[in-house]
Design an enzyme around this catalytic site. Structure first.
Site, PDB file in Angstrom:
ATOM      1  N   VAL A   1      24.057  50.060  11.145  1.00  9.04           N
ATOM      2  CA  VAL A   1      24.191  48.650  11.502  1.00  9.04           C
ATOM      3  C   VAL A   1      22.920  48.253  12.235  1.00  9.04           C
ATOM      4  CG1 VAL A   1      26.698  48.548  11.542  1.00  9.04           C
ATOM      5  CG2 VAL A   1      25.484  49.279  13.583  1.00  9.04           C
ATOM      6  N   SER A   2      22.559  46.981  12.144  1.00  3.76           N
ATOM      7  CA  SER A   2      21.233  46.570  12.587  1.00  3.76           C
ATOM      8  C   SER A   2      21.093  46.420  14.087  1.00  3.76           C
ATOM      9  CB  SER A   2      20.833  45.245  11.915  1.00  3.76           C
ATOM     10  OG  SER A   2      21.764  44.239  12.238  1.00  3.76           O
ATOM     11  N   SER A   3      22.189  46.425  14.823  1.00  8.71           N
ATOM     12  CA  SER A   3      22.089  46.383  16.281  1.00  8.71           C
ATOM     13  C   SER A   3      23.364  46.948  16.870  1.00  8.71           C
ATOM     14  CB  SER A   3      21.886  44.944  16.784  1.00  8.71           C
ATOM     15  OG  SER A   3      23.102  44.221  16.721  1.00  8.71           O
TER      16      SER A   3
ATOM     17  N   GLN B   1      20.647  50.589  15.229  1.00 10.67           N
ATOM     18  CA  GLN B   1      19.272  50.299  15.603  1.00 10.67           C
ATOM     19  C   GLN B   1      18.915  48.884  15.179  1.00 10.67           C
ATOM     20  OE1 GLN B   1      17.281  52.441  17.260  1.00 10.67           O
ATOM     21  NE2 GLN B   1      18.781  54.089  17.276  1.00 10.67           N
ATOM     22  N   SER B   2      17.955  48.332  15.875  1.00 11.30           N
ATOM     23  CA  SER B   2      17.487  47.008  15.490  1.00 11.30           C
ATOM     24  C   SER B   2      16.727  47.082  14.173  1.00 11.30           C
ATOM     25  CB  SER B   2      16.563  46.436  16.570  1.00 11.30           C
ATOM     26  OG  SER B   2      15.334  47.110  16.558  1.00 11.30           O
TER      27      SER B   2
END
Length: 205
Positions: free
Chosen positions: A9-11, A36-37
């Site tokens: 997941v992106s954040s 992670q972003s």
């Protein structure tokens, strides 16, 4: 053969439950999750997963963009996993991308073609999102919208405190404590204060 699942997941604010639900058949100890972003795309758990994958293992991912942030990365990771390590991959959002089936020449050709199209689409969509975000931020700034935390309010007698500090009547530590700000912020606001005083002096002279 061992079965693994990879989730990204992106954040840390996003919820991975949707991807977890799709991997109910993967042993929990074989699930690797990165939060992670999208900016830096560091994936420590993905790196750990690649280290333990062996020929004949099966890897589940929810969608093709979990493998990379652009066309080249997706292609390179797919090649590394399937060709160099010899892992089978199942992309849950795209049944055609299941390397366990259609291993003949035609099946491989179709899978490679689908992979190229999907990775290109993922790359293009990411670029479009970044472009829309940049345009939105630029438009908001043009309307006077500010981003980030508002500047800390200074005491009403900041000008007088600066004079006392410049005359060395009070120390830097004292003026920072009275203003309740850090040293970097103090010097920044000091510069703004001096510039404002200079503008006022020129307009009244």
């Amino acid at each position: 053969m061992s079965i693994y699942g990879y989730i990204r997941v992106s954040s840390t604010d996003q919820n991975e439950d949707r991807q977890l639900d799709a991997m109910a058949n993967v042993p929990s100890q074989n699930l690797f999750i990165d939060k992670q972003s999208g900016k830096d795309f560091n994936r420590p758990n993905y790196a750990n997963l690649v280290e333990i994958l062996a020929e004949g293992d099966l890897l589940y991912i929810k969608s093709i963009d979990r493998l990379g942030r652009n066309y080249e990365e997706i292609q390179n990771q797919w090649r590394k996993l399937t060709k160099e390590i010899g892992v089978d991959i199942v992309v849950l959002d795209m049944p055609l991308l299941d390397t366990r089936v259609h291993k003949d020449l035609m099946g491989t050709f179709i899978a490679d073609l689908v992979l190229q199209v999907l990775s290109f689409v993922a790359h293009s969509e990411r670029d479009s999102i970044k472009k829309r975000q940049a345009e939105g931020i630029a438009a908001a700034k043009a309307r006077g919208v500010t981003f980030g935390r508002p500047p800390k309010e200074l005491p009403e007698d900041f000008g007088e405190l600066v004079k006392q500090w410049e005359r060395k009547n009070i120390s830097t530590e004292k003026v920072l404590a009275l203003c309740d700000i850090g040293e970097t912020t103090f010097y920044k606001r000091l510069g703004e204060h001096r510039l404002l005083q200079e503008i006022k002096r020129k307009t009244t002279s």
